[in-house]
Design a protein around this motif. Structure first.
Motif, PDB file in Angstrom:
ATOM      1  N   HIS A 227       1.232  -1.162  -0.069  1.00 24.38           N
ATOM      2  CA  HIS A 227       0.182  -0.052   0.262  1.00 24.38           C
ATOM      3  C   HIS A 227       0.892   1.356   0.166  1.00 24.38           C
ATOM      4  O   HIS A 227       0.471   2.627  -0.570  1.00 24.38           O
ATOM      5  CB  HIS A 227      -1.221  -0.090   1.604  1.00 24.38           C
ATOM      6  CG  HIS A 227      -1.788  -1.088   0.943  1.00 24.38           C
ATOM      7  ND1 HIS A 227      -2.414  -1.540   0.108  1.00 24.38           N
ATOM      8  CD2 HIS A 227      -2.139  -2.236   2.157  1.00 24.38           C
ATOM      9  CE1 HIS A 227      -3.513  -2.768   0.502  1.00 24.38           C
ATOM     10  NE2 HIS A 227      -3.337  -2.665   1.299  1.00 24.38           N
ATOM     11  N   ASP A 232      -1.876   4.178  -1.772  1.00 23.79           N
ATOM     12  CA  ASP A 232      -3.281   3.895  -1.237  1.00 23.79           C
ATOM     13  C   ASP A 232      -2.865   3.620   0.692  1.00 23.79           C
ATOM     14  O   ASP A 232      -2.592   3.013   1.288  1.00 23.79           O
ATOM     15  CB  ASP A 232      -3.549   1.994  -1.855  1.00 23.79           C
ATOM     16  CG  ASP A 232      -4.767   1.363  -1.376  1.00 23.79           C
ATOM     17  OD1 ASP A 232      -5.473   2.893  -0.692  1.00 23.79           O
ATOM     18  OD2 ASP A 232      -5.074   1.062  -1.311  1.00 23.79           O
ATOM     19  N   LYS A 234      -4.824   5.108   2.650  1.00 23.94           N
ATOM     20  CA  LYS A 234      -6.118   4.659   3.556  1.00 23.94           C
ATOM     21  C   LYS A 234      -5.922   3.522   3.404  1.00 23.94           C
ATOM     22  O   LYS A 234      -6.155   2.995   4.591  1.00 23.94           O
ATOM     23  CB  LYS A 234      -7.611   4.153   2.392  1.00 23.94           C
ATOM     24  CG  LYS A 234      -8.602   4.630   3.655  1.00 23.94           C
ATOM     25  CD  LYS A 234     -10.271   4.728   2.649  1.00 23.94           C
ATOM     26  CE  LYS A 234     -11.492   4.693   3.189  1.00 23.94           C
ATOM     27  NZ  LYS A 234     -11.247   4.145   5.162  1.00 23.94           N
ATOM     28  N   SER A 235      -5.713   1.865   2.620  1.00 28.42           N
ATOM     29  CA  SER A 235      -5.407   0.978   3.080  1.00 28.42           C
ATOM     30  C   SER A 235      -3.945   0.401   3.922  1.00 28.42           C
ATOM     31  O   SER A 235      -3.868   0.042   5.231  1.00 28.42           O
ATOM     32  CB  SER A 235      -5.433   0.055   2.057  1.00 28.42           C
ATOM     33  OG  SER A 235      -6.201   0.308   1.123  1.00 28.42           O
ATOM     34  N   GLU A 290      -2.497  10.633  10.043  1.00 31.89           N
ATOM     35  CA  GLU A 290      -3.017  11.480   9.107  1.00 31.89           C
ATOM     36  C   GLU A 290      -3.254  12.138   9.060  1.00 31.89           C
ATOM     37  O   GLU A 290      -3.646  12.974   8.394  1.00 31.89           O
ATOM     38  CB  GLU A 290      -4.536  10.242   9.018  1.00 31.89           C
ATOM     39  CG  GLU A 290      -4.448   8.487   8.101  1.00 31.89           C
ATOM     40  CD  GLU A 290      -6.003   8.322   8.419  1.00 31.89           C
ATOM     41  OE1 GLU A 290      -6.088   8.324   7.152  1.00 31.89           O
ATOM     42  OE2 GLU A 290      -5.738   6.986   8.971  1.00 31.89           O
TER      43      GLU A 290
END
Length: 310
Positions: A227, A232, A234-235, A290
């Motif tokens: 990921h 990616d 989010k994953s 995040e």
């Protein structure tokens, strides 16, 4: 005399797992670096480094007999006699490759027929370098994968697919405006690799631990690498959270005691997730968030250093 610079490294994913063939991803970290220097007036640190190099030179003379690599030992010993030392800002025992940078610098200067960054780095060449560096670095750690020096020597991100399948790779470009970040958290204490690896090897004798490693730790590590490289995010964070949980439950001895609560807090609040940086036991702890502002607030009183932005 100022030699070429060799940088520290960060193993983003794969600590312990790569011993058992998980994927791994290692990146150069240019904030810390080292170079070989010579001085007739040595400071106390430089003297320590110089005398350690004397012993290291003997180790290199021994491994030459295995026909894997040849060094100009005479030139090396002469330079050490003249006051050569490794001038480095890379903190030792912090899991970011202080001995790796030194190994890379010595190989670069004294190895005969060395493999260089400028040639076509086939998988065979990368594996040969990794093997050579593992043998060289075993002087410092007892057993070494050779990855730290490889990263430092090439100054490229390295993707570990398995024990005998490695390649240089490129990372998704950073979003400097992004709130997501990978950061280093200073534990304020040093850790030693050898005793931590010893604990891990002891635990590997238990079937339950081996199953956990395969079914959880390696599964989430492999997913994180995929990921991260595919961008990616989010994953990625879903699996980083799981990985942080697995480490807290099963690698407690590798996490300094005063960070157990902080580790748990990250998982419960989702403000950040912590993971081991190298073998643990001290040094740096890796963090993923995040929202870096939220993480800084949540980790008030701790020193955070951002190494990558999403």
């Amino acid at each position: 005399m100022k030699g070429p610079l060799f940088y520290s490294k960060i193993l983003l994913f794969g600590e312990y797992g790569i011993i058992k063939d998980s994927k791994g991803l290692s990146i150069p970290y240019n904030f810390f670096k080292g170079a070989l220097k010579t001085d007739s007036q040595l400071s106390r640190e430089a003297k320590d480094s110089n005398s350690s190099l004397k012993n290291f030179a003997n180790h290199l003379a021994e491994i030459q007999s295995e026909d894997l690599v040849q060094f100009d030992i005479v030139a090396l010993q002469k330079d050490i006699e003249e006051g050569m030392y490794f001038d480095s800002s890379i903190p030792q025992g912090y899991g970011i490759g202080s001995s790796g940078a030194l190994v890379a610098a010595i190989y670069d200067k004294y190895a005969s027929d060395k493999i260089t960054v400028l040639e076509n780095l086939t998988r065979e060449k990368l594996l040969k370098l990794k093997t050579i560096f593992g043998k060289m670095e075993s002087f410092f750690h007892g057993k070494s994968s050779g990855l730290d020096p490889l990263n430092s020597y090439l100054s490229l991100p390295i993707l570990i697919n398995s024990h005998d399948n490695i390649e240089s790779t490129s990372l998704p470009s950073q979003n400097k405006e992004g709130k997501g970040a990978v950061f280093l958290l200073d534990s304020g204490m040093t850790g030693e690799t050898a005793p931590m690896v010893q604990i891990f090897m002891e635990q590997m004798k238990q079937e339950g631990f081996r199953n956990m490693l395969k079914d959880k730790f390696i599964k989430h590590t492999d997913a994180c690498v995929e990921h991260f490289l595919n961008g990616d995010i989010k994953s990625l964070f879903g699996h980083v959270k799981q990985l942080s949980h697995v480490v807290l439950d099963n690698f407690k001895p590798m996490i300094p005691k005063q960070f157990h609560t902080l580790w748990k807090k990250g998982i419960e609040t989702n403000d950040y997730y912590l993971k081991l940086c190298g073998s643990g036991g001290g040094g740096y702890i890796l963090g993923f968030t995040e929202d870096i502002d939220k993480a800084k607030k949540s980790l008030q009183g701790h020193k955070l250093e951002v190494v990558y932005n999403f």
